[in-house]
Design a protein around this motif. Structure first.
Motif, mmCIF file in Angstrom:
data_model
loop_
_atom_site.group_PDB
_atom_site.id
_atom_site.type_symbol
_atom_site.label_atom_id
_atom_site.label_comp_id
_atom_site.label_asym_id
_atom_site.label_seq_id
_atom_site.Cartn_x
_atom_site.Cartn_y
_atom_site.Cartn_z
ATOM 1 N N PHE A 262 0.884 -1.448 -0.063
ATOM 2 C CA PHE A 262 0.405 -0.142 -0.118
ATOM 3 C C PHE A 262 1.204 1.241 0.634
ATOM 4 C CE2 PHE A 262 -3.880 -1.724 2.237
ATOM 5 C CZ PHE A 262 -4.073 -2.700 0.413
ATOM 6 N N THR A 263 0.752 1.432 -1.292
ATOM 7 C CA THR A 263 2.071 2.893 -1.998
ATOM 8 C C THR A 263 1.377 4.465 -1.927
ATOM 9 O OG1 THR A 263 2.663 1.908 -3.382
ATOM 10 C CG2 THR A 263 4.355 1.860 -1.919
ATOM 11 N N GLN A 264 1.295 5.109 -1.702
ATOM 12 C CA GLN A 264 0.726 6.798 -2.096
ATOM 13 C C GLN A 264 0.867 7.588 -3.207
ATOM 14 O OE1 GLN A 264 -0.723 9.683 -0.274
ATOM 15 N NE2 GLN A 264 -2.748 8.783 -0.741
ATOM 16 N N ILE A 265 1.281 7.066 -4.632
ATOM 17 C CA ILE A 265 1.899 8.147 -5.354
ATOM 18 C C ILE A 265 0.806 9.569 -5.533
ATOM 19 C CG2 ILE A 265 2.066 8.123 -8.009
ATOM 20 C CD1 ILE A 265 2.817 5.416 -6.697
ATOM 21 N N HIS A 266 1.861 10.363 -5.460
ATOM 22 C CA HIS A 266 1.387 11.726 -4.773
ATOM 23 C C HIS A 266 0.829 12.570 -7.044
ATOM 24 C CE1 HIS A 266 0.298 15.637 -4.622
ATOM 25 N NE2 HIS A 266 0.215 15.728 -2.714
ATOM 26 N N PRO A 267 0.058 13.070 -7.371
ATOM 27 C CA PRO A 267 0.070 13.337 -8.830
ATOM 28 C C PRO A 267 0.897 14.338 -9.430
ATOM 29 C CG PRO A 267 -2.111 13.971 -7.589
ATOM 30 C CD PRO A 267 -1.357 13.134 -6.507
ATOM 31 N N THR A 268 0.937 15.757 -7.985
ATOM 32 C CA THR A 268 1.017 16.854 -8.007
ATOM 33 C C THR A 268 2.810 16.976 -8.256
ATOM 34 O OG1 THR A 268 0.022 17.512 -6.915
ATOM 35 C CG2 THR A 268 -0.505 18.187 -8.962
ATOM 36 N N CYS A 269 3.414 16.250 -9.030
ATOM 37 C CA CYS A 269 5.293 16.618 -8.737
ATOM 38 C C CYS A 269 5.715 17.070 -10.037
ATOM 39 C CB CYS A 269 6.045 15.946 -7.757
ATOM 40 S SG CYS A 269 5.478 14.516 -6.497
ATOM 41 N N ILE A 270 7.196 17.620 -9.538
ATOM 42 C CA ILE A 270 8.150 17.886 -10.204
ATOM 43 C C ILE A 270 8.678 17.633 -11.529
ATOM 44 C CG2 ILE A 270 9.485 19.875 -11.235
ATOM 45 C CD1 ILE A 270 9.443 21.635 -8.674
ATOM 46 N N PRO A 271 8.149 16.551 -12.552
ATOM 47 C CA PRO A 271 8.747 16.240 -13.219
ATOM 48 C C PRO A 271 10.255 15.603 -13.521
ATOM 49 C CG PRO A 271 7.779 17.428 -14.977
ATOM 50 C CD PRO A 271 8.235 17.974 -13.980
ATOM 51 N N VAL A 272 10.974 13.997 -13.696
ATOM 52 C CA VAL A 272 12.357 14.093 -13.674
ATOM 53 C C VAL A 272 13.353 15.193 -14.751
ATOM 54 C CG1 VAL A 272 13.323 12.241 -14.139
ATOM 55 C CG2 VAL A 272 11.665 11.790 -12.443
ATOM 56 N N SER A 273 14.322 15.233 -14.193
ATOM 57 C CA SER A 273 15.008 16.503 -15.571
ATOM 58 C C SER A 273 15.837 15.382 -16.041
ATOM 59 C CB SER A 273 15.335 17.877 -15.135
ATOM 60 O OG SER A 273 16.229 17.288 -14.129
ATOM 61 N N GLY A 274 16.224 14.798 -15.318
ATOM 62 C CA GLY A 274 17.614 13.675 -15.658
ATOM 63 C C GLY A 274 18.264 12.867 -15.087
ATOM 64 N N GLU A 275 19.629 11.544 -15.612
ATOM 65 C CA GLU A 275 19.924 10.533 -15.047
ATOM 66 C C GLU A 275 20.267 10.277 -13.192
ATOM 67 O OE1 GLU A 275 20.050 6.510 -14.753
ATOM 68 O OE2 GLU A 275 19.402 7.522 -15.953
ATOM 69 N N TYR A 276 20.943 12.344 -13.268
ATOM 70 C CA TYR A 276 21.080 12.934 -11.921
ATOM 71 C C TYR A 276 20.776 12.898 -10.471
ATOM 72 C CZ TYR A 276 19.541 16.783 -14.629
ATOM 73 O OH TYR A 276 19.028 17.500 -15.415
ATOM 74 N N GLN A 277 19.393 12.699 -11.296
ATOM 75 C CA GLN A 277 17.961 13.276 -11.308
ATOM 76 C C GLN A 277 18.209 12.910 -9.158
ATOM 77 O OE1 GLN A 277 15.910 14.951 -11.810
ATOM 78 N NE2 GLN A 277 14.780 15.468 -9.443
ATOM 79 N N SER A 278 18.202 13.342 -8.227
ATOM 80 C CA SER A 278 18.036 12.438 -6.975
ATOM 81 C C SER A 278 17.249 12.348 -5.839
ATOM 82 C CB SER A 278 18.668 13.638 -5.658
ATOM 83 O OG SER A 278 18.828 15.307 -5.910
ATOM 84 N N LYS A 279 16.249 13.614 -6.302
ATOM 85 C CA LYS A 279 14.762 13.355 -5.938
ATOM 86 C C LYS A 279 13.589 13.570 -6.329
ATOM 87 C CE LYS A 279 12.813 15.777 -2.353
ATOM 88 N NZ LYS A 279 12.046 15.681 -1.706
ATOM 89 N N LEU A 280 12.822 13.453 -5.655
ATOM 90 C CA LEU A 280 11.439 14.410 -6.327
ATOM 91 C C LEU A 280 10.322 15.708 -5.891
ATOM 92 C CD1 LEU A 280 10.006 11.183 -8.773
ATOM 93 C CD2 LEU A 280 11.572 13.297 -9.320
ATOM 94 N N THR A 281 10.191 16.351 -6.194
ATOM 95 C CA THR A 281 9.576 17.537 -4.895
ATOM 96 C C THR A 281 7.808 17.212 -5.745
ATOM 97 O OG1 THR A 281 11.552 18.913 -5.610
ATOM 98 C CG2 THR A 281 9.767 19.918 -4.420
ATOM 99 N N LEU A 282 7.833 17.392 -4.772
ATOM 100 C CA LEU A 282 6.263 17.356 -4.318
ATOM 101 C C LEU A 282 5.285 19.218 -4.646
ATOM 102 C CD1 LEU A 282 3.848 15.846 -1.766
ATOM 103 C CD2 LEU A 282 3.522 18.449 -2.201
ATOM 104 N N MET A 283 4.260 18.836 -5.904
ATOM 105 C CA MET A 283 3.867 20.791 -5.086
ATOM 106 C C MET A 283 2.197 20.300 -4.464
ATOM 107 S SD MET A 283 4.965 23.185 -8.016
ATOM 108 C CE MET A 283 4.485 22.376 -9.141
ATOM 109 N N SER A 284 2.233 21.370 -3.526
ATOM 110 C CA SER A 284 0.713 21.217 -2.905
ATOM 111 C C SER A 284 -0.607 21.077 -3.943
ATOM 112 C CB SER A 284 0.034 22.470 -2.145
ATOM 113 O OG SER A 284 -1.416 22.300 -2.110
ATOM 114 N N GLU A 285 -1.132 19.585 -3.647
ATOM 115 C CA GLU A 285 -1.964 19.291 -4.981
ATOM 116 C C GLU A 285 -3.302 20.341 -4.667
ATOM 117 O OE1 GLU A 285 -4.116 15.873 -4.066
ATOM 118 O OE2 GLU A 285 -4.334 16.281 -1.697
#
Lengths: 637, 232, 248
Positions: A262-285
């Protein structure tokens, strides 16, 4: 094993009150004779440590960060729910209870959820008294907003930094106890094993992250408030340091792990920009309140969004869900975004993004209103992407965000290992298969401030616990196993970095055990993960020594646990032949493509017992019964 | 947290031990010194009046009947100077203790020239003040003229002093530094004493700058006027 | 693009430490600053060199864990931005960057760019709280807070405890940090009963931790990633002076 949830029965409104009355109390003068270990200092751990110390217990609190104020609860933006009904809009404890059970797609325990809804009132009071600067009306009264599709205004907030302010409240209460000597704080100290003596949790083994010293700490009870395991996916909205090591190692010592899929995916995050991407940033829904989600009708349309005419835009959420439109729940929004990207209509460099467009809202309301509502989010987007969302549509993509699963606990928040309590995101208890917005903060604080301090006394008062020290065989064994893992990681002297393995594991999990799952994919993942894990142990490259600050070594131990946990998640997902909440199995959907629950066969919490690395775990089922909220199909059409 | 009743001596010690206490002392002594600077300037500007005016003013100050007042003021000023300097030295020492290892590379984000040079403008101004007292009060640099006992011929002494370009140059330099010192000190004393407001503080800073410049112009005008022969 | 880094390397608190030069050849301008350091570290690991230790956690600018000096500026050149939120598009080909840990007697270096900021926790423990035991609170709406106070309090409460203010201050003073907490709590009615003791206790603790004195320079305000204003320091000064004068 018989799983006894210890849930009270009878009228749900008074269950918690009656249960509390039946709990044994520890004499105030005796409380100082008990030691309690709290691992984690976020909303759950921090509030628990402070409240237990206020009661008079001796508390040792541990966190891997350099200060208890840094726990990832701090990043929660939106708010915290409470059924205060300050707006006279029909809210009540019962409605919050109802919404939470239904939102969790009928996979949570009714008793727990009702208690949570009731305590939500006390949490707000407590936090206000601590000086949390909640948003106010001009009259000075507390302000509320409706959040995450809720039909009542029950969300309290402090700008976009509610988590930060609530955490600082708990942190300050904790620091007060530290200043008074009631809590001994161990920052930069990571729990690496649980010490179980005669079947009871009696201590932990830790590594001091600065000196590398491995030590045992003993207590009468151990509380884990160590958060979720979203970082299995490598890319998630969790902090880089978030890990499952404490709960996983407790699991390996006998604690059952419930509903790991049971994991939750958040729909409004800033997309991945490249292979070096280290984390994803959420923006409030909350962005979906005014932003419209769309993709071009043609595949791989590389025009800038403002150049794409209306006729060539597909507002797919509004098209498929005319009544909820862009405000469908998180899981529905996420899956639909994935679907259009899988069709090849995704946008941006990677093709893994959809547009969230404020053009119409700006036309309708004016840029200044939009700026007032979302200015800080737009600034954040601009800072990260370098693009101006007032001019061009934002690009968003779903990201791993929260884990509803966790260690199994009973109504007292105690795991099946006596003396081991698990609170906050680390346990599985209150959100079922899907968590509603603004409910995570509520659960963490309910557990830490109000539930655990009441229930832990019952265990302490009912059991006579012998003194344990480091000469005990169980402690020596736990310490030496920690030493062995450290040695093994350092001695592998392989060819690839820890991060490269973690990325690879994350990709497998995102691909096969992410937003939508199917039996074939899960079996594939189960075939891929074990060999990769084996390879990891022989080929990982960790430089430096064990007796110093060694960030690679810290990560290496955490990733080793993620490998084993990932396997369990896939197994659980494969075993749950239904779709519910965040767990969407492509084979089980309604003709309209919605999640098809199977209440007849799967109305249970799946609690898995560890049998050894690579060995199939044992499944224990805690049946879930619904006396008050009767299971129904969620529909957002 | 502390108990209710505290020994008054300890209370003063505790106040002064805190850097905020020292800053408050610097701000308060700064007010005294600033007041003196203004009064001194008002006195000096009388040199532009009737040739006898400034000497009359000096005679008034040196009137033996009120010499107690004069000495009282002098002692108060001296005390303020000493406290200002002692506190600043203590704070300066604190600064060095607080960052024992310097940065290899350090940039400034917002610091004004004035704020960064307080620790230089201060001592130079102090050195000048000593020289200035020796020169025009004690007469240790050049012998001073007197009209009668306790009636110094200020006008003659000023003109004689500022006819020397080296003395004038030093004087102008010191006034320039004083002006910079005053600019930062003037608005920052409000901050040190706990007053800051988004509407008033920017105006205070502007006001401080204008005041400092006016004081500099007033003071520098005298040696310039002497050298170009306006005051003879 | 290529970026040249000069990074402070120091094995532990006893080591002397020195600046070491590195080149990162393939920096993408979409990378965050910390991702650029990740790339460097991956590279170092493959070359059997120890990666650079640096503190970081949430990477979204709120936890306050990250931060170092970049060319003599705390958190780098962009105002109102933590190091993790600084992106490489603000730099250009061939830029030479000097990375140094926060420097203050109160923040001893642990390793490379990692420092020990527990002094901040001790300042909070000295009085940066409202003493309210769990369960004793009245209804949330029983205490009214004027909206302006709530907003100003929130401005101060936004502090993330990163330490940039101390690092940038020529005096290594913790005035902005301490003042932010005193202002946050002192602006609320709930914070009034302990306001005097709080100011005295927290100021005394900051002194004991060897932080320097505030000389109203304003470097802290300029680099604060949460843009906390110097006003909070004036508030602290006022509270401390008042408490010292009026205490019985």
């Amino acid at each position: 094993m018989e799983l006894n949830s210890n849930s009270p029965t009878g009228p749900i409104e008074t269950r918690w009150e009656r249960h509390r009355f039946n709990l044994k109390l520890v004499n105030p003068a005796n409380k100082r004779k008990y030691n309690i270990i709290v691992v984690g200092s976020g909303l759950a751990g921090g509030s628990a440590a402070a409240s237990l110390a206020e009661l008079g217990y001796n508390v040792d609190c541990f966190c891997f960060q350099d200060s208890p104020r840094r726990a990832h609860s701090i990043a929660a933006q939106g708010g915290i729910n409470a059924a205060k009904n300050y707006h006279n809009d029909g809210d009540s404890i019962y409605r919050l209870f109802y919404d939470t059970v239904k939102g969790g797609d009928f996979r949570a325990r009714e008793s727990n959820v009702h208690r949570l809804a009731g305590i939500s009132l006390n949490i707000i009071d407590q936090c206000v008294a601590q000086g949390v600067p909640f948003a106010r009306e001009y009259s000075g009264y507390l302000d509320n907003r409706s959040f995450g599709g809720a039909q009542v205004s029950r969300t309290f907030y402090a700008r976009g930094q509610t988590g930060q302010q609530l955490l600082l409240g708990a942190y300050q209460a904790l620091e007060r106890q530290i200043g008074m000597g009631a809590v001994k704080m161990f920052p930069r100290t990571e729990m690496l094993d649980l010490i179980v003596v005669d079947g009871r949790a009696r201590g932990i083994v830790t590594r001091n992250l600065i000196t590398g010293t491995i030590e045992s700490h003993f207590s009468d009870a151990v509380v884990l408030g160590t958060g979720g395991y979203g970082n299995v996916y490598y890319l998630s909205t969790n902090a880089k340091g978030c890990n499952a090591t404490a709960i996983w190692r407790a699991h390996k010592r006998g604690a059952l792990f419930a509903n790991p899929c049971f994991t939750q995916i958040h729909p409004t995050c800033i997309p991945v920009s490249g292979e070096y991407q280290s984390k994803l940033t959420l923006m409030s829904e909350s962005l979906r309140n005014d932003g419209r989600v769309w993709v071009p009708t043609t595949k791989r349309d590389k025009r800038v969004p403002s150049q794409i005419p209306e006729a060539e835009r597909d507002y797919f959420l509004e098209r498929k869900y005319p009544s909820f439109g862009n405000l469908v729940p998180r899981d529905v929004a996420s899956r639909n975004a994935k679907a259009v990207c899988d069709e090849g209509r995704g946008v941006g460099e990677s093709g893994l993004a959809v547009y969230l467009d404020f053009r119409d809202a700006i036309e309708r309301l004016g840029a200044s209103v939009i700026k007032e509502r979302y200015g800080n989010l737009f600034d954040m987007y601009n800072r990260i992407t370098g693009e101006d969302p007032y001019k061009e549509a934002m690009r968003i993509y779903p990201a791993m965000h929260y884990t509803m699963g966790g260690l199994w606990v009973d109504y007292n928040l105690m795991s099946n290992v006596p003396g081991l309590y698990v609170i906050g995101e680390a346990n599985f208890s209150d959100h079922g298969a899907n968590r509603l917005g603004a409910s995570a903060l509520m659960q963490g604080l309910a557990d830490g401030y109000f539930v655990l301090p009441n229930t832990i006394g019952d265990y302490l008062a009912s059991n006579k616990l012998e003194k344990v020290d480091s000469s005990h065989a169980a402690a020596r064994e736990a310490e030496s196993s920690v030493h062995a893992v450290t040695r093994k990681l350092l001695d592998a002297k392989g060819t690839r970095s820890v991060d490269s393995y973690h990325r690879e594991l994350g990709k497998i999990m995102w691909e096969h055990c992410g937003m939508a799952r199917n039996a074939e994919g899960l079996k594939q993942a189960l075939a891929l993960i074990p060999p990769l894990r084996e390879q990891y142990w022989s080929d990982v490259k960790v430089l430096g020594a064990g007796e110093e600050l060694n960030q690679s070594l810290e990560k290496a131990g955490r990733v080793a646990d993620f490998f084993e946990l990932a396997e369990l998640m896939c197994r659980d997902a494969l075993d749950r032949n239904e779709s519910c909440g965040g767990h969407f199995r492509e084979e089980y959907q309604t003709p309209e493509g919605e999640a098809a629950r199977d209440d007849e066969n799967f109305a249970y919490a799946a609690a898995w017992g560890f049998q050894g690395v690579g060995q199939p775990p044992v499944l224990h089922k805690e049946p879930l019964t619904f006396e008050y909220v009767h299971p129904s199909q969620r529909s957002y059409k | 947290m502390s108990a209710i009743a505290i020994n008054p001596v300890y209370r003063v010690v505790r106040f002064y031990e805190a850097p905020i206490g020292k800053k408050a002392i610097m701000a308060l002594t700064g007010v005294v010194l600033f007041g003196y600077v203004v009064a001194h300037l008002v006195g000096n500007l009388q040199i532009y009046g009737d040739p006898q005016q400034i000497n009359k003013y000096a005679a008034l100050l040196h009137n033996p009947a009120t010499s107690g007042l004069l000495w009282g003021a002098r002692i108060a000023l001296l005390l303020a100077v000493v406290m200002h300097i002692v506190a600043s030295i203590q704070l300066w020492k604190l600064k060095n203790d607080a960052r024992p290892v310097a940065y290899v590379k350090k940039d400034d984000a917002a610091a004004t020239y004035a704020s960064r040079t307080m620790m230089w403008s201060g001592p130079i101004v102090a050195a000048f003040v000593i020289f200035h007292v020796l020169h025009l009060t004690v007469g240790a640099v050049v012998p001073l003229q007197e009209i009668a006992p306790n009636e110094p011929n200020v006008r003659a002494n000023v003109i004689a002093g500022f006819s020397n370009p080296a003395i004038s140059a030093f004087y102008i330099l010191a006034i320039a530094l004083l002006c910079i010192h005053l600019y930062h000190g003037l608005w920052s004393m409000f901050q040190s004493l706990g007053f800051s407001h988004p509407r008033y503080t920017p105006k205070l800073k502007k006001g401080a700058a204008i005041f400092a410049i006016l004081i500099a112009i007033g003071n520098c005008s005298i040696p310039v006027a002497v050298m170009v022969g306006l005051v003879k | 693009m290529k970026i040249i880094l000069h990074i402070w390397r120091q094995r532990n608190c006893k080591d002397k430490g020195k600046m070491t030069r590195y080149e990162v050849p393939n920096v993408n301008q979409e990378m965050s600053f910390l991702e650029m350091l990740d790339v460097l570290n991956e590279d170092l690991i493959l070359k059997n060199e120890e990666p650079v230790a640096f503190d970081h956690d949430c990477r979204e600018g709120i936890c306050g864990t990250c931060g170092c000096m970049v060319n003599g500026m705390a958190h780098g050149p962009l105002p109102g931005t933590t190091l993790c939120q600084l992106h490489m598009r603000h730099f250009k080909e061939g830029d030479e960057l000097y990375l140094e840990p926060w420097r203050a007697a109160a923040f001893p270096v642990v390793k490379d760019l990692v420092v020990d900021r527990s002094a901040f926790d001790r300042i909070i423990a000295a009085g940066g709280y409202i003493s309210v035991a769990t369960g004793s609170a009245p209804d949330g709406n029983a205490v009214l807070v004027p909206k302006e106070n709530a907003e100003c309090s929130m401005d101060a409460a936004a502090c993330i405890g990163c330490g940039a203010c101390v690092a940038m201050c020529p005096n290594a003073s913790a005035a902005l940090f301490t003042g932010a907490k005193i202002a946050h709590l002192g602006l609320l009615p709930q914070g009034q009963p302990e306001r005097d003791q709080r100011a005295i206790a927290m100021v005394a603790q900051a002194r004991q931790e060897l932080f320097g004195s505030c000389t109203n320079i304003g470097e802290c305000e300029a680099v604060c990633p949460k843009e906390i204003k110097l006003e909070v320091i004036a508030r602290m000064n006022g509270d401390f002076i008042r408490a010292s004068l009026t205490g019985r």
